[in-house]
Scaffold this active site. Sequence first.
Site, mmCIF file in Angstrom:
data_model
loop_
_atom_site.group_PDB
_atom_site.id
_atom_site.type_symbol
_atom_site.label_atom_id
_atom_site.label_comp_id
_atom_site.label_asym_id
_atom_site.label_seq_id
_atom_site.Cartn_x
_atom_site.Cartn_y
_atom_site.Cartn_z
ATOM 1 N N GLY A 40 0.845 -1.145 0.236
ATOM 2 C CA GLY A 40 -0.258 -0.359 0.388
ATOM 3 C C GLY A 40 1.040 1.094 0.230
ATOM 4 O O GLY A 40 0.446 2.696 0.440
ATOM 5 N N SER A 41 1.717 0.763 -0.321
ATOM 6 C CA SER A 41 2.834 2.382 -0.503
ATOM 7 C C SER A 41 2.876 3.682 -1.813
ATOM 8 O O SER A 41 2.263 5.125 -0.943
ATOM 9 C CB SER A 41 4.493 1.868 -0.942
ATOM 10 O OG SER A 41 4.380 1.677 -1.751
ATOM 11 N N ASN A 42 1.871 2.608 -2.412
ATOM 12 C CA ASN A 42 1.280 3.863 -3.256
ATOM 13 C C ASN A 42 0.205 4.398 -2.912
ATOM 14 O O ASN A 42 -0.200 5.343 -3.346
ATOM 15 C CB ASN A 42 1.397 2.743 -5.333
ATOM 16 C CG ASN A 42 2.273 3.421 -5.830
ATOM 17 O OD1 ASN A 42 2.116 4.122 -6.135
ATOM 18 N ND2 ASN A 42 2.693 1.922 -5.958
ATOM 19 N N MET A 118 -3.620 -6.795 -7.021
ATOM 20 C CA MET A 118 -2.799 -7.793 -8.052
ATOM 21 C C MET A 118 -4.321 -9.283 -8.359
ATOM 22 O O MET A 118 -3.843 -10.088 -8.581
ATOM 23 C CB MET A 118 -1.826 -8.712 -7.587
ATOM 24 C CG MET A 118 -0.851 -7.707 -6.455
ATOM 25 S SD MET A 118 -0.177 -6.100 -7.827
ATOM 26 C CE MET A 118 1.044 -7.813 -8.485
ATOM 27 N N ARG A 119 -5.417 -8.737 -8.983
ATOM 28 C CA ARG A 119 -6.141 -9.277 -9.366
ATOM 29 C C ARG A 119 -6.975 -9.278 -10.319
ATOM 30 O O ARG A 119 -6.287 -7.627 -11.118
ATOM 31 C CB ARG A 119 -7.906 -10.288 -8.168
ATOM 32 C CG ARG A 119 -7.993 -9.904 -7.241
ATOM 33 C CD ARG A 119 -6.979 -10.917 -6.922
ATOM 34 N NE ARG A 119 -7.844 -12.258 -7.163
ATOM 35 C CZ ARG A 119 -7.873 -13.537 -7.398
ATOM 36 N NH1 ARG A 119 -6.683 -14.006 -6.656
ATOM 37 N NH2 ARG A 119 -8.481 -14.390 -7.209
ATOM 38 N N ASN A 135 -4.628 2.128 -13.757
ATOM 39 C CA ASN A 135 -4.058 1.528 -13.048
ATOM 40 C C ASN A 135 -2.280 2.050 -12.816
ATOM 41 O O ASN A 135 -2.198 2.625 -14.026
ATOM 42 C CB ASN A 135 -3.900 0.291 -13.719
ATOM 43 C CG ASN A 135 -3.221 -1.063 -13.117
ATOM 44 O OD1 ASN A 135 -3.097 -1.467 -12.047
ATOM 45 N ND2 ASN A 135 -1.838 -1.765 -13.985
ATOM 46 N N HIS A 137 1.574 0.355 -12.977
ATOM 47 C CA HIS A 137 1.799 -0.914 -13.433
ATOM 48 C C HIS A 137 3.730 -0.860 -13.374
ATOM 49 O O HIS A 137 4.051 0.766 -13.851
ATOM 50 C CB HIS A 137 1.830 -1.626 -14.545
ATOM 51 C CG HIS A 137 2.602 -2.869 -15.380
ATOM 52 N ND1 HIS A 137 1.809 -3.740 -14.739
ATOM 53 C CD2 HIS A 137 3.566 -2.847 -16.039
ATOM 54 C CE1 HIS A 137 2.664 -4.636 -14.791
ATOM 55 N NE2 HIS A 137 3.717 -4.399 -15.668
ATOM 56 N N SER A 164 4.041 2.797 -15.500
ATOM 57 C CA SER A 164 3.559 3.884 -16.192
ATOM 58 C C SER A 164 1.902 3.535 -15.750
ATOM 59 O O SER A 164 1.769 2.479 -14.721
ATOM 60 C CB SER A 164 2.995 2.631 -17.201
ATOM 61 O OG SER A 164 4.100 2.017 -18.115
ATOM 62 N N ASP A 173 -3.034 -4.613 -18.713
ATOM 63 C CA ASP A 173 -2.008 -3.749 -19.267
ATOM 64 C C ASP A 173 -2.208 -3.253 -20.012
ATOM 65 O O ASP A 173 -1.299 -2.392 -20.737
ATOM 66 C CB ASP A 173 -1.186 -4.274 -18.747
ATOM 67 C CG ASP A 173 -0.410 -5.403 -17.200
ATOM 68 O OD1 ASP A 173 -1.507 -4.790 -16.127
ATOM 69 O OD2 ASP A 173 -0.254 -5.832 -17.032
#
Length: 220
Positions: A40-42, A118-119, A135, A137, A164, A173
Amino acid sequence: TVGRMDRWDMSRMPAFSDPSQQNQSDQTPLRIGVMASGNGSNFEALAQAIDAGTLAAEIRLLVVNNPGCGAQQRAQRLGIPCTVLDHRVLRERERLDQALVDCFRSAAVEVIVMAGWMRIVTPVLINGFADRLVNIHPSLLPSFKGLDGIGQALAAGVKITGCSVHLVTAELDGGPILAQAAVPVEERDTHTSLSERVHQAEHRLLPEAINAMIPVWRQG
Ligand code: GAR
């Protein structure tokens, strides 16, 4: 680099050069929802950018799929509401995604950010928030899609990788790229050291990319 949307439908862009074309009516913070699976750092970087005044948004809700994950603990510390939707309970992808849509709609969310989700997501979510699902990535797309973008870059021996921010479409993606940041790969890099530098780039890029899109979302 933020704002490179030349491969996207430019008719969606507001006319930045003509202030009269901009929708000035809604200056309230963008109501965002965040989805996270891990550390969860983002997610926290978004909260920090909001506090610092560089992202004109508010995080209405975090949804995690792994009970007790780092992102959930961060939300607790930051006082941000968090809902757990466990994929081991909501086993069908479509059911999980419908629950996500329901949660974010209830929280009056305008835009959803997948910050380490991550799903694989289905059209239930993608179409539920069309052009409003973002998203991040850990590679310079279209290189190294899918799992472990860092490991893929190291295995390929590239000298530059990065991260990205893109809109989510049905192609994994593969949606329109909103912003990218480059990160040089050093000779001595390990998975850990490279991942650390890509994360630092992500923490700057993600809030910046979302903030740059606010006029587009508010116009649409
Ligand atoms: C980030 O590096 C993000 O780019 C990646 O997961 C990490 C989450 O870190 N996402 C993907 O790989 C999506 N396919 P965080 O939990 O510390 O924010």
